[in-house]
Design a protein around this motif. Structure first.
Motif, PDB file in Angstrom:
ATOM      1  N   LEU A  75      47.696  42.768  33.253  1.00 46.81           N
ATOM      2  CA  LEU A  75      46.830  41.952  34.431  1.00 46.81           C
ATOM      3  C   LEU A  75      47.551  42.095  35.085  1.00 46.81           C
ATOM      4  CD1 LEU A  75      44.317  40.231  32.927  1.00 46.81           C
ATOM      5  CD2 LEU A  75      44.359  43.158  33.548  1.00 46.81           C
ATOM      6  N   GLY A  76      47.266  42.035  37.193  1.00 54.83           N
ATOM      7  CA  GLY A  76      48.227  41.302  38.192  1.00 54.83           C
ATOM      8  C   GLY A  76      49.281  42.229  38.232  1.00 54.83           C
ATOM      9  N   PHE A  77      50.090  42.912  37.495  1.00 55.28           N
ATOM     10  CA  PHE A  77      51.295  43.583  37.690  1.00 55.28           C
ATOM     11  C   PHE A  77      51.607  44.276  39.224  1.00 55.28           C
ATOM     12  CE2 PHE A  77      48.767  47.379  36.284  1.00 55.28           C
ATOM     13  CZ  PHE A  77      50.244  48.400  36.736  1.00 55.28           C
ATOM     14  N   LEU A  78      50.611  44.106  40.017  1.00 52.18           N
ATOM     15  CA  LEU A  78      50.257  44.519  40.945  1.00 52.18           C
ATOM     16  C   LEU A  78      50.824  43.643  41.948  1.00 52.18           C
ATOM     17  CD1 LEU A  78      49.187  48.706  41.475  1.00 52.18           C
ATOM     18  CD2 LEU A  78      51.525  48.225  41.207  1.00 52.18           C
ATOM     19  N   ALA A  79      50.160  42.405  41.404  1.00 53.77           N
ATOM     20  CA  ALA A  79      49.611  41.627  42.657  1.00 53.77           C
ATOM     21  C   ALA A  79      50.641  41.229  44.298  1.00 53.77           C
ATOM     22  CB  ALA A  79      49.617  40.186  41.512  1.00 53.77           C
ATOM     23  N   GLY A  80      50.193  41.661  45.141  1.00 55.94           N
ATOM     24  CA  GLY A  80      50.646  41.196  46.268  1.00 55.94           C
ATOM     25  C   GLY A  80      50.646  42.668  46.959  1.00 55.94           C
ATOM     26  N   GLN A  81      51.151  43.664  46.331  1.00 52.34           N
ATOM     27  CA  GLN A  81      51.366  45.228  46.651  1.00 52.34           C
ATOM     28  C   GLN A  81      50.492  45.604  47.042  1.00 52.34           C
ATOM     29  OE1 GLN A  81      53.934  47.082  43.650  1.00 52.34           O
ATOM     30  NE2 GLN A  81      54.948  44.432  42.696  1.00 52.34           N
TER      31      GLN A  81
END
Length: 81
Positions: A52-58
């Motif tokens: 979870l969250g591995f693409l946060a902000g991308q």
């Protein structure tokens, strides 16, 4: 992955549970037919690892995401076939 018949599983349950807890999953079968898979609870199975969250902000999701293409979809359902 090894398959254990139900009689042997009953006989060696403690040892088998210890092995499963260390990540050595096994299958219990009855009359040669697989019934259950025994695996440790904290070991991810295959590709089930979730990050979870591995693409946060991308990436970004548009505010109108749920309405995107609605006009085209409506036309597709309302056209005479």
């Amino acid at each position: 992955m090894k398959t254990i018949n139900i009689h042997d599983a009953k006989t060696h349950l403690s040892r088998l549970v210890e092995q499963a807890a260390k990540g050595e999953s096994f299958i219990i079968a009855k009359a040669g037919k697989p019934l259950v898979k025994v695996t440790a609870l904290d070991v991810p199975i295959g590709n089930q690892t979730r990050r979870l969250g591995f693409l946060a902000g991308q990436i970004s999701v548009p505010d109108d995401f749920d309405q995107m293409g609605s006009d085209e979809i409506e036309r597709m359902f309302n056209d005479d076939v």
